[in-house]
Enzyme design. Structure first.
Site, PDB file in Angstrom:
ATOM      1  CG  ASP A  49      -0.363  -0.016   2.518  1.00 14.84           C
ATOM      2  OD1 ASP A  49       0.868  -0.184   2.608  1.00 14.84           O
ATOM      3  OD2 ASP A  49      -1.105   0.138   3.514  1.00 14.84           O
ATOM      4  CB  SER A  50       4.579   1.743  -0.071  1.00 15.67           C
ATOM      5  OG  SER A  50       4.806   0.647  -0.933  1.00 15.67           O
ATOM      6  CG  ASP A  88       0.462  -4.095   2.076  1.00 19.03           C
ATOM      7  OD1 ASP A  88       0.574  -4.981   2.937  1.00 19.03           O
ATOM      8  OD2 ASP A  88       1.285  -3.159   1.931  1.00 19.03           O
ATOM      9  CE  LYS A 118       3.305  -5.904   3.785  1.00 21.53           C
ATOM     10  NZ  LYS A 118       2.812  -4.769   4.579  1.00 21.53           N
ATOM     11  CD  GLU A 120       0.858  -1.466   8.056  1.00 23.26           C
ATOM     12  OE1 GLU A 120       0.609  -0.682   8.996  1.00 23.26           O
ATOM     13  OE2 GLU A 120       1.285  -1.089   6.951  1.00 23.26           O
ATOM     14  CD  GLU A 187       8.207  -0.226   7.215  1.00 23.99           C
ATOM     15  OE1 GLU A 187       7.219  -0.928   6.884  1.00 23.99           O
ATOM     16  OE2 GLU A 187       8.415   0.921   6.761  1.00 23.99           O
TER      17      GLU A 187
END
Ligand code: KIV
Length: 269
Positions: A49-50, A88, A118, A120, A187
């Site tokens: 999602d970056s 993501d 993925k 978080e 990260e």
């Protein structure tokens, strides 16, 4: 003529089995043609999602919609044959309940044909990770600096500078591994903490800004190509494409101004 065997993609269980073995190579990709290049070298490709910040100029990943992830996920799957594709889950599509997470993860997997998602979060996401994994959705977890929590973290800050915080990061890692995550992105944590997290879990850790003490590494492709004006300090630039693009665009602009660009008349003769 014999039929060619289909090229099989790397699977989530194969990535999981690489714990402690040959380092896992990974990059992000958001685009079919660059993904085709990355596919030759990476074990998995993350449609991160970056992309909200790197491709769409957002200030954080908070505003990234699910449909945008699906659109880029489809492009990357189309452009690749070999690597595992991980997409993501964007902010707001999984945190509320395991059921909500399942609905959105299933939508991502059906519409993109990716091999894993993925999300978080550590211990607080363990129940959701278990719910998804038990229902056929391979989950990569992400702990340490979690960009979707930028507002509660007070910025994109390296985690674990204070040793007092290490235990909770290690607990997060153990919780997601026990819940069934097949790999874990770590990260922005200090080296000693990355080392301890890697030793504490039986799934591969994939570091980004987390030292070489992980089982693999991931970078944002545009960061390592010098194509992101906001590159984090830890990133090594492997190819500075920004100036090369600028040279090409300015040469083109000059030719257009001189009317010396190719026209259908002199090109298609
Ligand atoms: O969104 C992303 O690109 C990521 C990587 C930084 C791991 O989550």
């Amino acid at each position: 003529m014999s039929a060619q065997a289909p090229i099989r993609r790397i699977t989530a269980p194969q990535i999981r089995a690489r714990k402690g073995g040959e380092p896992i190579v990974s990059l992000t990709s958001y685009h079919a043609h660059t993904a085709a290049i990355v596919d030759k070298y990476a074990d998995f490709i993350l449609v991160g999602d970056s992309l909200g910040m790197v491709m769409h100029g957002m200030d954080s990943t908070i505003g990234v919609p699910l449909d945008l992830m699906i659109m880029h996920g489809k492009a990357v799957v189309r452009g690749t044959q070999r690597a595992l594709i991980v997409v993501d889950m964007p902010f707001g599509t999984y945190e509320e309940s395991p059921q909500m997470a399942f609905r959105n993860a299933a939508k991502i997997m059906k519409e993109t044909a990716c091999g894993a998602v993925k999300l978080e979060g550590g211990a607080r996401m363990a129940e959701t990770i278990r719910f998804l994994s038990e229902r056929g959705i391979p989950v990569m977890a992400h702990i340490g600096l979690t960009p979707q929590s930028v507002n509660t973290m007070g910025g994109f800050k390296v985690q674990g500078r204070d040793e007092a915080a290490w235990a909770s990061h290690i607990d997060d890692a153990v919780a997601v591994a026990e819940a069934g995550a097949f790999a874990l992105v770590v990260e922005g944590v200090v080296e000693e903490l990355a080392d301890r997290i890697t030793a504490a879990v039986d799934i591969p850790t994939i570091g980004i800004g987390a030292s070489k003490k992980c089982d693999g590494q991931i970078l944002v492709l545009e960061d390592m190509l010098g194509l992101n004006p906001r590159v984090p300090k830890f990133v090594k630039i492997y190819g500075d494409l920004g100036p090369a693009i600028e040279r090409a665009v300015s040469a083109y602009a000059e030719e257009v101004k001189d009317r010396s660009f190719p026209t259908p008349d002199n090109v298609y003769k």
